[in-house]
Design an enzyme around this catalytic site. Structure first.
Site, PDB file in Angstrom:
ATOM      1  N   ILE A  17       0.821  -1.204   0.000  1.00 48.52           N
ATOM      2  CA  ILE A  17       0.000   0.000   0.000  1.00 48.52           C
ATOM      3  C   ILE A  17       0.856   1.255   0.000  1.00 48.52           C
ATOM      4  O   ILE A  17       0.567   2.226  -0.713  1.00 48.52           O
ATOM      5  CB  ILE A  17      -0.948  -0.009   1.213  1.00 48.52           C
ATOM      6  CG1 ILE A  17      -2.005  -1.109   1.054  1.00 48.52           C
ATOM      7  CG2 ILE A  17      -1.623   1.345   1.393  1.00 48.52           C
ATOM      8  CD1 ILE A  17      -2.870  -1.314   2.274  1.00 48.52           C
ATOM      9  N   ASP A  60      14.933   1.041  10.371  1.00 51.71           N
ATOM     10  CA  ASP A  60      13.842   0.567  11.218  1.00 51.71           C
ATOM     11  C   ASP A  60      13.135   1.781  11.807  1.00 51.71           C
ATOM     12  O   ASP A  60      13.764   2.630  12.448  1.00 51.71           O
ATOM     13  CB  ASP A  60      14.412  -0.312  12.333  1.00 51.71           C
ATOM     14  CG  ASP A  60      13.329  -0.983  13.174  1.00 51.71           C
ATOM     15  OD1 ASP A  60      12.205  -0.437  13.268  1.00 51.71           O
ATOM     16  OD2 ASP A  60      13.615  -2.048  13.754  1.00 51.71           O
ATOM     17  N   ASN A  87       2.316   4.632   7.255  1.00 48.63           N
ATOM     18  CA  ASN A  87       1.868   3.382   6.659  1.00 48.63           C
ATOM     19  C   ASN A  87       2.632   2.164   7.178  1.00 48.63           C
ATOM     20  O   ASN A  87       2.079   1.066   7.215  1.00 48.63           O
ATOM     21  CB  ASN A  87       2.013   3.454   5.132  1.00 48.63           C
ATOM     22  CG  ASN A  87       1.757   2.128   4.479  1.00 48.63           C
ATOM     23  OD1 ASN A  87       0.611   1.669   4.385  1.00 48.63           O
ATOM     24  ND2 ASN A  87       2.824   1.478   4.014  1.00 48.63           N
ATOM     25  N   TYR A 151      -2.038  -7.080  16.617  1.00 49.55           N
ATOM     26  CA  TYR A 151      -2.176  -6.169  15.483  1.00 49.55           C
ATOM     27  C   TYR A 151      -3.446  -5.332  15.617  1.00 49.55           C
ATOM     28  O   TYR A 151      -3.429  -4.105  15.411  1.00 49.55           O
ATOM     29  CB  TYR A 151      -2.203  -6.981  14.187  1.00 49.55           C
ATOM     30  CG  TYR A 151      -2.418  -6.177  12.934  1.00 49.55           C
ATOM     31  CD1 TYR A 151      -1.401  -5.404  12.391  1.00 49.55           C
ATOM     32  CD2 TYR A 151      -3.647  -6.197  12.287  1.00 49.55           C
ATOM     33  CE1 TYR A 151      -1.598  -4.669  11.225  1.00 49.55           C
ATOM     34  CE2 TYR A 151      -3.856  -5.469  11.118  1.00 49.55           C
ATOM     35  CZ  TYR A 151      -2.835  -4.711  10.602  1.00 49.55           C
ATOM     36  OH  TYR A 151      -3.041  -3.982   9.466  1.00 49.55           O
ATOM     37  N   LYS A 155      -3.841  -1.198  15.970  1.00 45.57           N
ATOM     38  CA  LYS A 155      -4.587  -0.388  15.016  1.00 45.57           C
ATOM     39  C   LYS A 155      -5.748   0.341  15.686  1.00 45.57           C
ATOM     40  O   LYS A 155      -6.149   1.426  15.268  1.00 45.57           O
ATOM     41  CB  LYS A 155      -5.088  -1.257  13.858  1.00 45.57           C
ATOM     42  CG  LYS A 155      -3.963  -1.752  12.951  1.00 45.57           C
ATOM     43  CD  LYS A 155      -3.172  -0.598  12.325  1.00 45.57           C
ATOM     44  CE  LYS A 155      -2.144  -1.086  11.340  1.00 45.57           C
ATOM     45  NZ  LYS A 155      -1.387   0.005  10.681  1.00 45.57           N
ATOM     46  N   THR A 187      -1.640  -7.285  -1.350  1.00 51.79           N
ATOM     47  CA  THR A 187      -0.257  -6.812  -1.413  1.00 51.79           C
ATOM     48  C   THR A 187       0.677  -7.993  -1.640  1.00 51.79           C
ATOM     49  O   THR A 187       0.280  -9.161  -1.493  1.00 51.79           O
ATOM     50  CB  THR A 187       0.141  -6.119  -0.110  1.00 51.79           C
ATOM     51  OG1 THR A 187       0.088  -7.079   0.965  1.00 51.79           O
ATOM     52  CG2 THR A 187      -0.793  -4.964   0.214  1.00 51.79           C
TER      53      THR A 187
END
Length: 266
Positions: A17, A60, A87, A151, A155, A187
């Site tokens: 993305i 990083d 992103n 995750y 988010k 992706t």
């Protein structure tokens, strides 16, 4: 051109993305600072997009001082900063049984804390340009899949930060903050991730209608097209908004009765 001469930092932009957003931004006249973790991917991306209005920084995102170095490089090269796109993200499977303190902290560091630190570093320059922050979240922010616990938590934190700063920063600094929550996107890394889960190389060619009513999942370029709107002046004063980009409703949806496929596996 909708982004003519705008200087934009896009983290995690050597693949997926982020790369698609960089490509779309360049086509709209922007100058883009690419960022990634792997030097080989960075060089390939730079070669593909061209060097005329692009620059690459490989590091990083959680390394101490990385946000300052990204901002400093953009300012040194182009003399201003109009937008940042947060992103870069760590997409890893986990659940309540295998998520410990160290694992959760690492995911939060990449997906939630690093974006905050980049916003903070960029803020003086974004204030001068009355710029924009665009955070790339995930529909998992709302609750998440069972095997994406850490995750999803990260988010969710990013989404709350977007709403908080999206209310505060326009008043105090003239900076807008918004977020896109992509759904399931095809992706390069998602292709590999699903193969690692035991699916075939062409798994994405036959997606159950439950997950892809259109017959396919989203493409990175479709997310990038939406990103350009939020980075451009045409989005006006809008701030503090989170937009879900998926092909079916996320809440109150009735799953097909005959569906037995678990998204976590498929």
């Amino acid at each position: 051109m909708r982004l003519k001469d705008k200087v934009i930092i896009i983290t995690g932009s050597t693949t997926g993305i982020g790369k698609a957003i960089a490509k779309a931004s360049l086509s709209e006249g922007a100058k883009v600072l690419l960022h990634g973790l792997e030097e080989d991917l960075g060089k390939l991306t730079l070669e593909e997009l061209g060097c005329e209005n692009t620059l690459l920084h490989v590091e990083d995102i959680t390394s101490e001082g990385c946000p300052d170095r990204l901002v400093g490089l953009a300012i040194k090269t182009w003399g201003k900063l109009d937008a940042i796109v947060n992103n870069a993200a760590l997409v890893v499977s986990s659940n309540i049984e295998n998520t410990d303190n160290r694992f959760l902290s690492k995911v939060l560091e990449v997906n939630s804390i690093a974006p905050f630190l980049l916003i903070k570093s960029a803020l003086p320059y974004l204030s001068t340009s009355r710029g924009v922050v665009l955070n790339i979240g995930s529909v998992n922010a709302w609750s998440g899949e069972p095997n994406l616990l850490a995750y999803s938590i990260s988010k969710g934190a990013l989404m709350t930060m977007t709403r908080n700063l999206g209310d505060v920063l326009p008043r105090t600094h003239g900076v807008r903050v918004n977020q896109i929550n992509p759904g399931w996107v095809l992706t390069e890394r998602e292709m590999i991730r699903k193969q690692q889960h035991g699916l075939s190389e062409n798994w994405y060619e036959e997606i159950p209608a439950m997950y892809a009513p259109s017959g396919r999942i989203l493409w990175p370029a479709e997310i990038a097209a939406a990103a350009v709107y939020w980075l451009a002046d045409e989005s006006g004063p809008i701030s503090g908004q989170v937009v879900d980009l998926e092909q079916h409703p996320l809440m109150g949806r009735n799953a097909p009765k005959d569906s037995s496929t678990i998204h976590g596996k498929f």
